[in-house]
Design a protein around this motif. Sequence first.
Motif, mmCIF file in Angstrom:
data_model
loop_
_atom_site.group_PDB
_atom_site.id
_atom_site.type_symbol
_atom_site.label_atom_id
_atom_site.label_comp_id
_atom_site.label_asym_id
_atom_site.label_seq_id
_atom_site.Cartn_x
_atom_site.Cartn_y
_atom_site.Cartn_z
ATOM 1 N N MET C 1 -77.128 -9.515 -15.365
ATOM 2 C CA MET C 1 -75.406 -8.973 -16.588
ATOM 3 C C MET C 1 -76.523 -9.065 -17.905
ATOM 4 S SD MET C 1 -72.316 -8.735 -16.387
ATOM 5 C CE MET C 1 -71.325 -8.748 -18.051
ATOM 6 N N SER C 2 -75.976 -8.464 -18.497
ATOM 7 C CA SER C 2 -76.655 -8.061 -20.023
ATOM 8 C C SER C 2 -75.406 -9.000 -20.505
ATOM 9 C CB SER C 2 -76.588 -6.575 -20.574
ATOM 10 O OG SER C 2 -75.643 -6.296 -20.369
ATOM 11 N N VAL C 3 -76.079 -9.923 -21.337
ATOM 12 C CA VAL C 3 -75.259 -10.782 -22.680
ATOM 13 C C VAL C 3 -74.164 -9.896 -23.401
ATOM 14 C CG1 VAL C 3 -75.464 -11.820 -24.815
ATOM 15 C CG2 VAL C 3 -77.369 -11.605 -23.307
ATOM 16 N N ALA C 4 -72.986 -9.837 -22.558
ATOM 17 C CA ALA C 4 -71.450 -9.225 -23.619
ATOM 18 C C ALA C 4 -71.369 -9.562 -25.200
ATOM 19 C CB ALA C 4 -70.259 -9.954 -22.848
ATOM 20 N N PRO C 5 -71.190 -8.043 -26.010
ATOM 21 C CA PRO C 5 -72.410 -8.437 -27.117
ATOM 22 C C PRO C 5 -70.578 -8.475 -28.103
ATOM 23 C CG PRO C 5 -71.548 -5.986 -26.234
ATOM 24 C CD PRO C 5 -71.423 -7.121 -25.313
ATOM 25 N N ALA C 6 -70.559 -9.405 -29.175
ATOM 26 C CA ALA C 6 -69.497 -10.324 -29.750
ATOM 27 C C ALA C 6 -68.325 -7.939 -29.434
ATOM 28 C CB ALA C 6 -69.263 -10.262 -30.518
ATOM 29 N N ALA C 7 -68.751 -7.167 -29.487
ATOM 30 C CA ALA C 7 -67.525 -6.767 -29.906
ATOM 31 C C ALA C 7 -66.426 -6.388 -28.409
ATOM 32 C CB ALA C 7 -68.308 -5.081 -29.074
ATOM 33 N N ALA C 8 -67.043 -6.878 -26.860
ATOM 34 C CA ALA C 8 -66.035 -7.370 -26.580
ATOM 35 C C ALA C 8 -64.614 -7.369 -26.229
ATOM 36 C CB ALA C 8 -66.484 -7.611 -24.777
ATOM 37 N N ARG C 9 -63.746 -6.938 -27.251
ATOM 38 C CA ARG C 9 -61.808 -7.232 -27.374
ATOM 39 C C ARG C 9 -61.046 -6.567 -26.597
ATOM 40 N NH1 ARG C 9 -61.162 -12.510 -29.404
ATOM 41 N NH2 ARG C 9 -61.481 -12.505 -31.421
ATOM 42 N N HIS C 10 -60.843 -6.758 -25.644
ATOM 43 C CA HIS C 10 -59.916 -5.845 -24.440
ATOM 44 C C HIS C 10 -58.749 -5.747 -25.138
ATOM 45 C CE1 HIS C 10 -58.977 -4.436 -20.411
ATOM 46 N NE2 HIS C 10 -57.614 -4.232 -20.933
ATOM 47 N N TYR C 11 -58.817 -3.907 -25.413
ATOM 48 C CA TYR C 11 -56.938 -3.351 -25.526
ATOM 49 C C TYR C 11 -56.251 -3.770 -25.111
ATOM 50 C CZ TYR C 11 -60.234 -2.337 -29.799
ATOM 51 O OH TYR C 11 -61.430 -1.645 -30.473
ATOM 52 N N SER C 12 -54.663 -4.181 -25.435
ATOM 53 C CA SER C 12 -53.066 -3.920 -25.151
ATOM 54 C C SER C 12 -52.683 -4.414 -25.894
ATOM 55 C CB SER C 12 -53.623 -4.501 -23.532
ATOM 56 O OG SER C 12 -53.915 -6.561 -24.344
ATOM 57 N N ALA C 13 -50.966 -4.451 -25.564
ATOM 58 C CA ALA C 13 -49.989 -4.740 -26.350
ATOM 59 C C ALA C 13 -50.139 -6.049 -26.954
ATOM 60 C CB ALA C 13 -49.053 -4.176 -25.982
ATOM 61 N N LEU C 14 -50.676 -6.800 -25.151
ATOM 62 C CA LEU C 14 -50.804 -8.446 -25.663
ATOM 63 C C LEU C 14 -51.895 -8.741 -26.888
ATOM 64 C CD1 LEU C 14 -49.299 -10.819 -24.480
ATOM 65 C CD2 LEU C 14 -51.355 -10.668 -22.877
ATOM 66 N N ALA C 15 -52.689 -7.246 -26.921
ATOM 67 C CA ALA C 15 -53.620 -7.831 -27.857
ATOM 68 C C ALA C 15 -53.984 -7.910 -29.034
ATOM 69 C CB ALA C 15 -54.752 -6.940 -27.895
ATOM 70 N N LEU C 16 -52.566 -6.893 -29.116
ATOM 71 C CA LEU C 16 -52.034 -6.616 -30.900
ATOM 72 C C LEU C 16 -51.123 -7.825 -31.065
ATOM 73 C CD1 LEU C 16 -51.160 -2.929 -30.464
ATOM 74 C CD2 LEU C 16 -52.758 -3.846 -32.007
ATOM 75 N N LEU C 17 -50.607 -8.261 -30.509
ATOM 76 C CA LEU C 17 -49.812 -9.184 -30.769
ATOM 77 C C LEU C 17 -50.287 -10.569 -30.836
ATOM 78 C CD1 LEU C 17 -46.531 -9.975 -28.238
ATOM 79 C CD2 LEU C 17 -46.554 -10.013 -31.059
ATOM 80 N N ARG C 18 -51.342 -10.919 -30.533
ATOM 81 C CA ARG C 18 -52.924 -11.884 -30.643
ATOM 82 C C ARG C 18 -53.164 -12.059 -32.274
ATOM 83 N NH1 ARG C 18 -55.646 -11.801 -25.543
ATOM 84 N NH2 ARG C 18 -53.924 -12.372 -24.006
ATOM 85 N N ALA C 19 -54.121 -10.168 -32.139
ATOM 86 C CA ALA C 19 -54.175 -10.346 -32.838
ATOM 87 C C ALA C 19 -53.297 -10.791 -34.781
ATOM 88 C CB ALA C 19 -54.842 -9.223 -33.701
ATOM 89 N N ARG C 20 -52.180 -10.192 -34.372
ATOM 90 C CA ARG C 20 -51.323 -10.664 -35.643
ATOM 91 C C ARG C 20 -51.137 -12.040 -36.081
ATOM 92 N NH1 ARG C 20 -47.414 -8.806 -38.858
ATOM 93 N NH2 ARG C 20 -45.316 -8.868 -38.782
ATOM 94 N N ILE C 21 -51.046 -12.895 -34.584
ATOM 95 C CA ILE C 21 -50.513 -13.843 -35.000
ATOM 96 C C ILE C 21 -52.432 -15.106 -35.277
ATOM 97 C CG2 ILE C 21 -51.011 -16.454 -33.502
ATOM 98 C CD1 ILE C 21 -48.962 -14.401 -31.874
ATOM 99 N N ALA C 22 -53.121 -13.657 -34.734
ATOM 100 C CA ALA C 22 -54.720 -14.549 -35.172
ATOM 101 C C ALA C 22 -55.127 -14.105 -36.980
ATOM 102 C CB ALA C 22 -55.582 -14.129 -34.458
ATOM 103 N N GLY C 23 -54.478 -13.331 -36.955
ATOM 104 C CA GLY C 23 -54.583 -12.901 -38.500
ATOM 105 C C GLY C 23 -56.163 -11.802 -38.525
ATOM 106 N N PRO C 24 -56.578 -12.100 -39.964
ATOM 107 C CA PRO C 24 -57.864 -11.126 -39.993
ATOM 108 C C PRO C 24 -58.926 -11.826 -39.005
ATOM 109 C CG PRO C 24 -56.081 -11.847 -42.098
ATOM 110 C CD PRO C 24 -56.394 -12.142 -40.888
ATOM 111 N N GLY C 25 -59.801 -10.606 -38.561
ATOM 112 C CA GLY C 25 -61.250 -11.334 -38.497
ATOM 113 C C GLY C 25 -60.876 -11.011 -36.859
ATOM 114 N N TYR C 26 -60.121 -11.136 -36.232
ATOM 115 C CA TYR C 26 -59.675 -10.824 -34.864
ATOM 116 C C TYR C 26 -60.063 -9.795 -33.656
ATOM 117 C CZ TYR C 26 -58.191 -10.469 -29.966
ATOM 118 O OH TYR C 26 -57.923 -10.721 -28.722
ATOM 119 N N TRP C 27 -59.948 -8.546 -34.308
ATOM 120 C CA TRP C 27 -61.068 -7.015 -34.766
ATOM 121 C C TRP C 27 -62.629 -7.158 -34.339
ATOM 122 C CZ3 TRP C 27 -58.184 -6.362 -30.344
ATOM 123 C CH2 TRP C 27 -56.453 -5.691 -31.090
#
Lengths: 984, 166, 428, 81
Positions: C1-27
């Motif tokens: 398994m190669s090293v998962a780069p930091a890019a991996a953020r799963h996309y979903s409606a839930l992730a959008l909510l999470r991002a809203r809570i986490a604020g800038p820097g989530y994506w």
Amino acid sequence: MSAGPERHGTRLRPGPLSFIFDGRRYTGQAGDTAASALLASGVRLLGRSVKYRRARGLFSAGFEEPNALLTVGVRPSVIPNVPASQLVLSEGMVLRSQNRWPTLGFDLASLLQAGGGFFGAGFYYKTFIWPSWRTYEPLVRHLAGLGEAPRACQLPPVAIEHLHCDVLIAGAGPAGLAAARAAARAGARVVLCESEPACGGELEFEPGMIEGRSAAAWVAMTLAELATLGARVLVSTTVVTDDSGEFIAHAEPGGLPGRNTVYHIRPHAMVMAAGAIERPIVFCNNDRPGVMLLGAAERYLARYGAQVGQEAVLFANHDRVYAAAQRLLAGGLRVRAIVDTRAADAPGTDSEVQRLRESLVRSGVECLSAHAVIGAEGGRAVRAARIAPLAGAGARTGRRISCDTILVSGGWSPALNAGLHGSDARRFAPAVGAFVAGSQTDWRRYAGSANGHFDLAAVLQDGHGAGARAAAHAGARGSAGAHPQGSGDAPPRLAPFARSPATGPAEKRQFIDLQNDVTVADLRTALAEGFIDIEHVKRYTTLGIGTEQGRSSTVVGGAILAELKGETLAAVGTSRSRPPYHPVTMQSIAGFHVGAAVKVARRTPLHDWHATHGGMLEPMGLWMRPRYYLASGANPFDAAVAEARRVRAHGGIADGSTLGKLEIAGPDAAAFLDFLYLSKASTIRVGRSKYMVNLREDGCVLDDGLVLRLAHDRFIATTSSGHGTHMLAHFEYYRATDWAGHRVSVTDVTEAWAAIVVAGPHSRAALSQVLGAPWQGRLSQLAHMDFADGQFGGQDLRVLRASFSGELAVELHCRPAMAVPLWEALICAGLEPYGLEALDILRLEKGYLVSSELNGQTTPLDLGMESLVRQGNPCLGRELLDRPAFHEASRPRLVGLRAADGRAQFLAGAQLTTEAAPAQPCGYVTSSAYSPTLGEWLGLALVARDCVSERALLTARDPLRGSDTPVRVVSAVHFDPSSERMKT
Amino acid sequence: MDSSNTCSIARGPARTALEFSAFGGPRPDFIAVSWPTAPGGVIRDELQRPELLHFAPDRWLAPGPTAQVSALLRAAADTGAGVLVDATGKWVELLIAGPGAARLLASAIAVEAVLDRRGCAAVTLFDCPAILARQNDDFVLWVQASYAADFIATAERFRAMLRSGA
Amino acid sequence: MSVAPAAARHYSALALLRARIAGPGYWRPLWTGRKLQPAYDVVVVGAGGHGLATAFHLARDHGIRRVAVLEKRLVGYGNVGRNTTIVRSNYLLPENHYFYEDSLRRWETLSRDLNYNVMYSPRGVVDLALTDDAFPALARRGNAMRLAGIDAELLDLVALERFAPELEPRRKRRFPIVGALLQRRGGTVRHDAVAWGYARAASARGVDIIEDCEVTGVRTAANAATGVETTRGYVQAERIVFATAGHTGTVGTMLGTALPIETHLLQAMVSEPIKPLINSVIVYVSPGNGETYICQSDRGGLVMGGHLDGFPSYTREGQWHRLEDVVQGAVELFPRIGGVKILRQWAGTNDMTMDGSPIMDRLRYDNVFVNAGWCYGGFKAIPASGAAFATFVATGTAPDLIRAYRLSRFATGHMLDEPGQGPFPVRL
Amino acid sequence: MTRIACPFCGPRELREFEFHKTLPTPGAQGAFARTYERVADPALSVEHWQHVAGCRAWLLVHRNPSTGVVFAVELAGEVMP
């Protein structure tokens, strides 16, 4: 709503005008735009934004309007998305706001804005994955889209004018006018296009002095001089694109399609003097109705006497704001404060501006330096501006100044690349805070603000110089004279400032692209996700892709992106603009090619006869041909069957004039045709004709037809109707290239000869009767494929004995003037006309090829012409015919088909399968028809050679039309295989 | 109504038409003194009506040739430098006359540029192939016959539009 | 398994909510700006749809660890972001319809496979027949598709009116409509999203995507390629894949091979957004004007395209008079849109082959592969092309699906000439 | 793209001309090379065009396909490719 006192402005005429907006009647004044009349009536809320449905008002006074787009007219024929700022009112005009439901005041979907950052850039890519996008798409589609979809279009066709001139100038502001005058004085023929209904540009409201006169008087004087010098001045006309050196300009008087003219202008030189577009400064809630460009307020006042509000705060980063404030104050606007982002001791504050400023302060205007408007308060209208110093205490909270209008000006961005695919060189000019024209060519140059000039004297001089150089390049030899001297507002001396400071949450309401609701927060998201190039940011956030083509947003967007990236705007650049320069209606683009005129129609000399005698004319390529005649039957099938039956039983005539006819003449004619045809033309005897096929370069069959030898060195080659134009070009090509230097010519004589096919057992009797004594003996002497030349009614007549029906038949080739008399005489002799449909039945019965067999995919081997191929004539395409694939067993072969039960119908387009491989087609039905003569359905088919054997049983599979028909392979010649009927 | 924009479109008589095609190559010796050799060259009768038009490389049209023009063409063909083709009926002659003639044609093509320093030009007007020439202050053109009806219909539409001052 | 780069953020409606809570820097960036390495197992030239998809499948399906995609300009800056977004598999020839059907099946699940919403919209592709001749030709094509298990329906005027009433099929026209072939599963896909989605998915699997890196030459030794010269220096490569669309002809020149390809412009244009009017993709060919195809984007703009601009060009500047042809066709089809305005035109550079079908083969050297000649059809081919070509490059054997696309077919006569127009890309 | 100056008709709009093909490598022999091979040089394209909406002459055009600049236009056949 009452008219109020009469207003005065440069574009107004006396006299009221009533119009309807969202169902309510308003009164404006003659000359008003929808924007000015609604402003004067106190209407502020004019639209809703695309994504969040936020309340929006007028933002500008020009084409750059992103918010106030209206739907004009009554259903079904409405015009959507018309900028209120461009729309000149006419009596009774009906306007509606867009993109709101149920009303503009209360829009249900505006609740979406509560979602704020949730719906930011990239939102759609990250969700709606489950279960599928299709589940959500209908709702998204209905929420998106701006104006109403028209249900009809009642616009008249446009006028068109092709113009040729020495110098074309785009833009009639001070630079354009000076350029036009210089060029015209030098003796050049000048065309000057101005987008606005009046010339002058900002001279309309900026009171400069030019050549000792007021700016307005100078404009009038210059226009008068241009008229005497023969220049064409086209107002309400925008150069929208460059079509390979031909400029396309669209005139749309009144800002609404209806009386449009499209100009195709071919200049020797071009000057682009399209001026500059004011750019905003971005702050929190800068999209509220009441936030507007400073220049827009001046324009509404000067042009229409319309006030943009009662109390205003002005927000700018340059010196021009002070003069503007003074004029607005004099015009009756209460200016509460001027917020200047520059420090008090900024280099821009020269003594004259200081005096202005002091006088404004004396008039009660608060003048703030090193301050910014950091926010607007109010929902559906501005109630106050929040002001803060740019540094030090209070920078975050600021204080409140109540007002109903915030006028903002962040400088001006030159309008470059007017419709030119954004390919011209450009460079960043720090003093302008935007991009200006880079290197320029002699034949196309920029003038005025495009070169970074913003004070009147320099603009006039630059325009004059550009006009004089363009005239010289175009060959004008006269003197352009001296450039006009002028003085106006002080140079702006701006300090670039794109947006006010804001906290993170406030950035979600700092709007960069007002139409698409792109905020500073969206830019941050894009950057965080790796979209760092301006082109990527544009695509990801939709920045600058609105109906105003990004005019109000791209430069400021670039500047903010530069700030967020910590780079310069010069490094960030701007995204490429795309033509057209203004959106143009499709009706204008289509020109006269609308409705029945969408494509030119070619008519035979018998066209009118067909049309008046029940001939059902249908297009075949550009030609119109009768498919059948109503007298023969009520529908195509019955009529064609009746016509075909009649030809076999008795006889009939058909119009064959659409066949292409090329006259090939000269000592090398025979050799030339030997090169172009699979079999040799040189072996045809004079007075004889031969059926021949042409190959394409790759060995496939291109076309077929008869070749007639008129003389030793003269032939007529006929082509199929649909290929005539292409075959002419094909013959001309090889004459001009491989056969250059040979003594042969190609002349299209298609229209010089009408052709009437006379077929059937009764045809000879009818012909004898019609052609009379001189022809009697000759007709009986004509063998199959012979022809004879003579006269009929004193005109040329060629009688060619050839048959494509299997009947005894001739083609009569006569001059077009004789076609109708000859045709009518044949009718008098007892023959009736038949159409294309019957012609196809007759051909099919005899196994003659039609276009579905000559489909560009078949070789002569596929079509059963081995013997011709074996003759070994080294013609065009012959060599590549030897490639192995053309000889494989999977290649098709032309065969005849009949239903196995002798009754069932099968249709062209059915795929053929064998019992061994019922899912794998081994061929397909190319043509099929019901034969009245044989009483059953017949077909031609192309079937893989390894599946072809006499009487082989196949299935014609037509799942599309729900049938599987067992069919039997038979000879392609279904009827009269020995061709006795046509040879006797 | 603006009288400066009025014009008429009239069909000329049906006449014999001949096309001469030269085989190209070095300047052939068939060329008589009066032969139009320059691109777009035209010889005209005393009423300024075109008699022989050089409308394409190696190609000439004689619309309704007089005996004199016919003789000239036959003599040229007899030299073996080219051939004569009877194209009677291929072209429909139209005269567009009046002060608005140029403006009407400008709806289709940049007339001045196309006829700049030449007597005739092969053009496509409203999608119809034609040969265009000046005739005194008016224009004469030969439209390919199968296109003529559509050409006249489109030209008439533009004529009406211009007359109404649109 | 190669090293998962930091890019991996799963996309979903839930992730959008999470991002809203986490604020800038989530994506996180979709693809990481890794540094160019000196050597790779496979270097893919061109970060368009085909190059990115090939890289993605090399990494995902074949476990090839060291893959780089070198791009002259930006990810998705070429044809993948300039087309009219249409996907379909309504081809006549079996070699083509099986391939494009494989692609269409992949489009159906691509959003989930990439965890990126590419907005596949199966709204139906309608090919109109304007003459009696054209109708049997559509039937021939449709029947061939049906026998291959691909959805197709033949619509008479009544059925067409039911499916697309906005067409007013029975309106009197210069070229009357006689019927249509409908593929319901055909439709549109958001074009930019395809490039971004593949880039993100490839990057997450360790592929290096290097922008602003132009390949200027190929270094060879002993009858094999050893690497590529780039504007960022030499890169060693075991295998080289060219997926350079309109610049493929130049690649041929670089390798000393004249290809049966001309580079032509194909332009597209979009109108201002209006409320929904056209609910499917309409394609038709009218005599003399060539082709017009029109659909309405989800934003509301009418997206149109047509025939090639007509001559070789690398400028990406479409000719206005070609736009006029397309618009004339669109207005003829929908007279009601006469008052709707055209907002923008743009163009892509198309690698037109001499039979209209693609070339997926080796080029000159055993370890140099070319994926090109997509003519007008490149966008809809991306998922199948990426998967099949990756197999070819990884295993050295072309899968059956693409075997017909070999370069030698022109010499042997096995051309795949769908429209029957012969060795000329431009013919109306 | 710039306008094409027809050697016979003079400068005319590009829309009047139709491109036919890019010429194969100079000296290309045989039907295969002449039919299928194309020169892909972004700086120079040698092509056959026809002035279809004018005099119908076949033209030999030298062009830069990256800029659209036309270097030379002559009647086809006057200089054999």
